[in-house]
Design a protein around this motif. Structure first.
Motif, short mmCIF file in Angstrom:
data_model
loop_
_atom_site.label_atom_id
_atom_site.label_comp_id
_atom_site.label_asym_id
_atom_site.label_seq_id
_atom_site.Cartn_x
_atom_site.Cartn_y
_atom_site.Cartn_z
N ARG A 23 0.83 -1.19 0.00
CA ARG A 23 0.00 0.00 0.00
C ARG A 23 0.87 1.25 0.00
NH1 ARG A 23 -4.65 -2.28 -1.62
NH2 ARG A 23 -5.48 -3.78 -0.13
N GLY A 24 1.85 1.30 -0.91
CA GLY A 24 2.79 2.42 -0.93
C GLY A 24 2.40 3.57 -1.83
N LEU A 25 1.29 3.45 -2.56
CA LEU A 25 0.88 4.51 -3.48
C LEU A 25 -0.17 5.42 -2.84
CD1 LEU A 25 0.47 2.52 -6.83
CD2 LEU A 25 2.43 3.88 -6.09
N LYS A 26 0.04 6.71 -3.02
CA LYS A 26 -0.92 7.69 -2.52
C LYS A 26 -1.91 8.06 -3.62
CE LYS A 26 2.38 9.63 0.80
NZ LYS A 26 1.71 9.04 1.97
N ASN A 27 -2.91 8.87 -3.26
CA ASN A 27 -3.93 9.26 -4.23
C ASN A 27 -3.32 10.02 -5.41
OD1 ASN A 27 -6.64 9.71 -5.21
ND2 ASN A 27 -6.41 11.81 -4.52
N ARG A 28 -2.34 10.90 -5.15
CA ARG A 28 -1.72 11.66 -6.24
C ARG A 28 -0.96 10.74 -7.19
NH1 ARG A 28 3.76 12.88 -5.34
NH2 ARG A 28 4.55 12.21 -3.29
N HIS A 29 -0.38 9.67 -6.66
CA HIS A 29 0.30 8.70 -7.52
C HIS A 29 -0.70 8.02 -8.44
CE1 HIS A 29 3.45 8.37 -4.07
NE2 HIS A 29 3.82 9.26 -4.97
N LEU A 30 -1.83 7.59 -7.86
CA LEU A 30 -2.83 6.87 -8.65
C LEU A 30 -3.42 7.77 -9.74
CD1 LEU A 30 -3.99 3.99 -8.50
CD2 LEU A 30 -5.96 4.95 -7.31
N GLN A 31 -3.64 9.03 -9.42
CA GLN A 31 -4.18 9.95 -10.41
C GLN A 31 -3.21 10.13 -11.58
OE1 GLN A 31 -5.23 13.60 -8.45
NE2 GLN A 31 -7.03 12.74 -7.45
N MET A 32 -1.94 10.28 -11.28
CA MET A 32 -0.96 10.50 -12.33
C MET A 32 -0.70 9.23 -13.13
SD MET A 32 -0.07 13.52 -12.81
CE MET A 32 0.14 15.16 -12.12
N ILE A 33 -0.81 8.06 -12.49
CA ILE A 33 -0.66 6.81 -13.22
C ILE A 33 -1.78 6.66 -14.24
CG2 ILE A 33 -0.84 4.29 -13.00
CD1 ILE A 33 0.73 4.53 -10.38
N SER A 34 -3.01 7.01 -13.84
CA SER A 34 -4.14 6.90 -14.76
C SER A 34 -4.02 7.91 -15.90
CB SER A 34 -5.45 7.10 -14.01
OG SER A 34 -5.52 8.38 -13.42
N LEU A 35 -3.56 9.12 -15.60
CA LEU A 35 -3.37 10.13 -16.64
C LEU A 35 -2.20 9.78 -17.55
CD1 LEU A 35 -3.90 13.51 -14.76
CD2 LEU A 35 -5.29 12.60 -16.60
N GLY A 36 -1.08 9.44 -16.93
CA GLY A 36 0.13 9.16 -17.71
C GLY A 36 0.00 7.95 -18.59
N SER A 37 -0.81 6.98 -18.18
CA SER A 37 -0.98 5.78 -18.99
C SER A 37 -1.72 6.08 -20.28
CB SER A 37 -1.74 4.72 -18.19
OG SER A 37 -1.01 4.34 -17.03
N ALA A 38 -2.57 7.10 -20.26
CA ALA A 38 -3.34 7.46 -21.46
C ALA A 38 -2.64 8.50 -22.32
CB ALA A 38 -4.71 7.99 -21.05
N ILE A 39 -1.54 9.05 -21.81
CA ILE A 39 -0.78 10.05 -22.56
C ILE A 39 0.57 9.46 -22.90
CG2 ILE A 39 0.22 12.36 -22.54
CD1 ILE A 39 -1.80 13.12 -20.38
N GLY A 40 0.79 9.17 -24.15
CA GLY A 40 2.07 8.57 -24.52
C GLY A 40 2.22 8.46 -26.02
N THR A 41 2.73 7.33 -26.45
CA THR A 41 3.00 7.11 -27.87
C THR A 41 1.76 7.30 -28.72
OG1 THR A 41 4.67 5.49 -27.23
CG2 THR A 41 3.97 5.50 -29.52
N GLY A 42 0.64 6.78 -28.26
CA GLY A 42 -0.59 6.86 -29.04
C GLY A 42 -1.01 8.29 -29.32
N LEU A 43 -0.78 9.18 -28.36
CA LEU A 43 -1.18 10.57 -28.53
C LEU A 43 -0.13 11.37 -29.30
CD1 LEU A 43 -3.14 12.90 -27.91
CD2 LEU A 43 -1.89 13.25 -25.77
N PHE A 44 1.12 11.25 -28.89
CA PHE A 44 2.17 12.09 -29.46
C PHE A 44 2.65 11.63 -30.83
CE2 PHE A 44 2.99 12.88 -24.81
CZ PHE A 44 2.56 14.20 -24.82
N LEU A 45 2.54 10.35 -31.13
CA LEU A 45 3.10 9.83 -32.38
C LEU A 45 2.03 9.31 -33.33
CD1 LEU A 45 5.78 9.31 -33.87
CD2 LEU A 45 5.83 7.04 -32.83
N ILE A 46 1.09 8.50 -32.81
CA ILE A 46 0.14 7.80 -33.67
C ILE A 46 -1.05 8.68 -34.05
CG2 ILE A 46 -1.37 5.78 -33.82
CD1 ILE A 46 0.56 4.30 -32.10
N SER A 47 -1.34 9.72 -33.27
CA SER A 47 -2.50 10.56 -33.59
C SER A 47 -2.34 11.20 -34.96
CB SER A 47 -2.68 11.64 -32.52
OG SER A 47 -1.52 12.44 -32.41
N GLY A 48 -1.14 11.57 -35.33
CA GLY A 48 -0.90 12.14 -36.66
C GLY A 48 -1.26 11.16 -37.77
#
Length: 246
Positions: A23-48
């Motif tokens: 249980r080492g993850l805090k709420n801010r960690h979980l929020q950023m994990i959910s956001l960061g997982s959806a922001i990556g190669t698919g958005l920056f490279l494949i969207s074009g």
């Protein structure tokens, strides 16, 4: 199936016990994990590529995929609150559908992780090649692989901090892209773009037809890939009954 051959879903037995979770993850960690997982190669490279394939109608594709995945994540969140275990959907499949379903879900997730990791490393090399054309791809791949593997091997809290700050960079980049795009639409710079007429001025909103739109959905769906990591992280978040719904 024997206990020794059940693969990744066998870990759900151990994961089901809270004694195995730190249980080492805090709420801010979980929020950023959910956001960061959806922001990556698919958005920056494949969207074009998606835009080139189908045209402006990709906006509809992203909306449809977003609605579907929102529903899926709501359901996963419900199960994660009720059963905050490390095995996530593999554990849920095994509990509600039986051992074969858990076996398939677990090994499918393992396979997806391996394939997507290779895609991400390749994308990192492509990005670095744009800025540093003479940099060999294997150097970028090796550095990224060592860095990410190291962050995962330290402990859950260290991974959470790593994900938090790196996601902060990605979120900042997305906000900057949105602000820049609005500025260009409003006439900033010499881009010859004024207003929103490009959404229909070059052959219409769907210039390449419904078939191209359906093809683009494959890349669009991949763009959201990784957000399901929230399910695996839920088993390590403190006070899951409070933090997961948030």
């Amino acid at each position: 199936m024997t206990q020794g051959t059940e693969g990744p879903e066998a870990a759900t037995d151990a994961g089901a016990s809270n004694a195995e979770l730190h249980r080492g993850l805090k709420n801010r960690h979980l929020q950023m994990i959910s956001l960061g997982s959806a922001i990556g190669t698919g958005l920056f490279l494949i969207s074009g590529t998606s835009i080139q394939t189908a045209g402006p109608i990709v906006l509809v594709g992203y909306a449809v995929a977003g609605i579907v995945l929102y529903a899926v994540m709501r359901m996963l969140g419900e199960m994660a609150v009720a059963h905050p275990v490390a095995g996530s959907w593999s554990a849920y499949a095994r509990e509600y559908l039986g051992k074969p379903a858990g076996f398939i879900a677990g090994w499918n997730w393992w396979y997806v992780c391996v394939v997507v990791c290779m895609v991400e490393l390749t994308a990192a090399s492509e990005f670095m090649a744009f800025w540093f054309p003479n940099l060999p791809h294997w150097i970028t791949t090796a550095v990224c692989l060592v860095l990410i593997t190291g962050a995962n091997m330290i402990n859950v809290k260290a991974f959470g901090e790593f994900e938090f700050y790196f996601t902060l960079i990605k979120v900042t980049a997305v906000i900057a892209m949105i602000v820049l795009g609005i500025a260009i639409i409003c006439g900033a710079g010499n881009y010859n773009v004024h207003g929103l007429e490009n959404l229909w001025a070059h052959g219409g909103f769907a210039p390449k037809g419904l078939g191209a739109f359906m093809i683009s959905l494959v890349a669009i769906t991949f763009s959201f890939g990784g957000i399901e990591s929230l399910g695996t992280a839920a088993g390590e978040v403190e006070n899951p009954a409070r933090n997961i719904p948030r």
